[in-house]
Design an enzyme around this catalytic site. Structure first.
Site, PDB file in Angstrom:
ATOM      1  N   ASP A 157       1.006  -1.165  -0.051  1.00 26.34           N
ATOM      2  CA  ASP A 157      -0.084  -0.050  -0.073  1.00 26.34           C
ATOM      3  C   ASP A 157       1.009   1.305   0.172  1.00 26.34           C
ATOM      4  O   ASP A 157       1.595   1.659   0.980  1.00 26.34           O
ATOM      5  CB  ASP A 157      -0.795   0.150   1.487  1.00 26.34           C
ATOM      6  CG  ASP A 157      -2.048  -1.154   1.347  1.00 26.34           C
ATOM      7  OD1 ASP A 157      -1.827  -1.762   0.308  1.00 26.34           O
ATOM      8  OD2 ASP A 157      -3.153  -0.958   1.802  1.00 26.34           O
ATOM      9  N   LYS A 220      -7.240   3.149  -3.100  1.00 23.10           N
ATOM     10  CA  LYS A 220      -7.604   3.246  -1.602  1.00 23.10           C
ATOM     11  C   LYS A 220      -7.622   4.596  -1.304  1.00 23.10           C
ATOM     12  O   LYS A 220      -6.976   5.403  -1.463  1.00 23.10           O
ATOM     13  CB  LYS A 220      -6.384   2.257  -1.080  1.00 23.10           C
ATOM     14  CG  LYS A 220      -6.377   2.479   0.676  1.00 23.10           C
ATOM     15  CD  LYS A 220      -5.270   1.503   1.284  1.00 23.10           C
ATOM     16  CE  LYS A 220      -5.358   1.907   2.679  1.00 23.10           C
ATOM     17  NZ  LYS A 220      -4.101   1.104   3.427  1.00 23.10           N
ATOM     18  N   LYS A 256     -10.557   0.140  -1.931  1.00 19.20           N
ATOM     19  CA  LYS A 256     -10.221  -0.097  -0.691  1.00 19.20           C
ATOM     20  C   LYS A 256     -10.527   0.929   0.162  1.00 19.20           C
ATOM     21  O   LYS A 256      -9.604   1.995   0.254  1.00 19.20           O
ATOM     22  CB  LYS A 256      -8.960  -0.830  -0.283  1.00 19.20           C
ATOM     23  CG  LYS A 256      -8.586  -0.872   1.288  1.00 19.20           C
ATOM     24  CD  LYS A 256      -6.999  -1.417   1.348  1.00 19.20           C
ATOM     25  CE  LYS A 256      -6.672  -1.555   2.784  1.00 19.20           C
ATOM     26  NZ  LYS A 256      -5.190  -2.004   2.894  1.00 19.20           N
TER      27      LYS A 256
END
Ligand SMILES: O=C[C@H](O)COP(=O)(O)O
Length: 303
Positions: A157, A220, A256
């Site tokens: 991430d 995300k 996400k």
């Protein structure tokens, strides 16, 4: 690519030939969003979510969670304890697993060692690439991603450069994500937009596009460290970009939401949003995760 992407998205083709035309990018993805219209839509999602609260849905939510610990005082034993919970979040049901365990780079090897010793498996997400601020040299971001993958992270991430985004320098946003995707090798890349710092929904949409075009496997919302983290409003805008990309290319990018999602009711609203905007086929851990450190506690209480 040329046969799949329509002429109106010619800049995507050019991008794949190695150039990023900022004027074409602005022309194709620059648009305004009506906040009050989105608020009405998301209010309906929240309403629909209330009718979805049942044990099967709660179990399904658990499978979406990237079970997270991102604290300065995380130790090896704390990371392993969180990994154990991610592997079997419901003590009485060994068939359910969280999407991954999410930790800082220095804790990845602790989990890998535990998995080897106990012959178990879980996806390990390493936050890297200058997480959470992104205010680092690209070289050090790349090295951090490479080291995290070498240590055994299967998912990475990263954060976009909010500085570049706020300066409307979408080429830099794109090129950095592209470089970090390359550094990931076989690991999946989730790109965090840190939407709470992007100021406008138009910026959230452009950041989504720059990240998708750069090869992100997921986009995300937030790191959990911004003053404002996941919201349904920014999620709607991000999923609109994911949907448009799918319509143009047939490729599915994951979504996400993360940061501040603490209750089953909040999580269910994101499930309804994804189902309505992207479709039921997105509702599996390959394409939908929820980044959360405390949501699992509420889910277990609700079972
Ligand atoms: O990516 C995950 C987030 O950092 C988790 O945020 P949270 O601690 O607010 O649940």
């Amino acid at each position: 690519m040329a046969t799949i992407v329509p002429a109106v998205f010619s800049f995507v083709r050019e991008l794949y030939q190695g150039s990023f035309d900022i004027e074409a990018f602005e022309k194709e993805v620059g648009r305004d969003f009506d906040s009050s219209e989105i608020a009405q839509i998301t209010a309906k999602f929240e309403q629909e979510a209330k009718g979805l609260r049942n044990k099967d849905e709660i179990r399904r939510i658990i499978t979406f969670i990237d079970l997270t610990t991102l604290n300065g005082d995380d130790t090896g034993s704390k990371a392993v304890a969180v990994a154990k919970r991610a592997i079997q979040p419901i003590p009485t049901d060994a068939s359910i697993h969280c999407g991954s365990v999410c930790v800082y780079p220095q804790r990845i090897s602790d989990i890998v060692k535990y998995l080897k010793e106990t012959n178990q498996k879980t996806h390990i997400t390493g936050v890297a690439g200058g997480f959470p601020s992104g205010q680092y040299h690209l070289k050090s971001k790349i090295l951090e991603v490479e080291l995290s993958v070498a240590d055994g992270a299967t998912e990475i991430d990263i954060v976009i450069s909010r500085a570049a985004a706020l300066e409307q320098d979408w080429k830099t946003v794109h090129d950095e994500v592209h470089a970090l995707k390359k550094a990931c090798g076989n690991a999946h890349l989730k790109t965090i937009l840190a939407t709470g710092e992007l100021k406008t929904l138009s910026n959230v949409y452009k950041a989504s596009w720059a990240s998708i075009l750069a090869g992100s496997d997921f986009i995300k919302t937030s790191t959990g460290k911004e003053a404002v983290n996941a919201t349904l409003e920014v999620s709607y805008v991000m999923c609109t970009a994911v949907k448009r990309w799918f319509e143009l290319t047939g490729k599915r990018v994951g979504f996400k939401p993360a940061g501040g999602i603490k209750t089953v009711d909040e999580a269910l609203a994101y499930v309804v949003l994804v189902k309505n905007v992207l479709g039921e086929e997105w509702l599996n851990p390959e394409l939908f995760r929820i980044g959360a450190s405390s949501l699992l506690d509420d889910a277990l209480n609700a079972l």
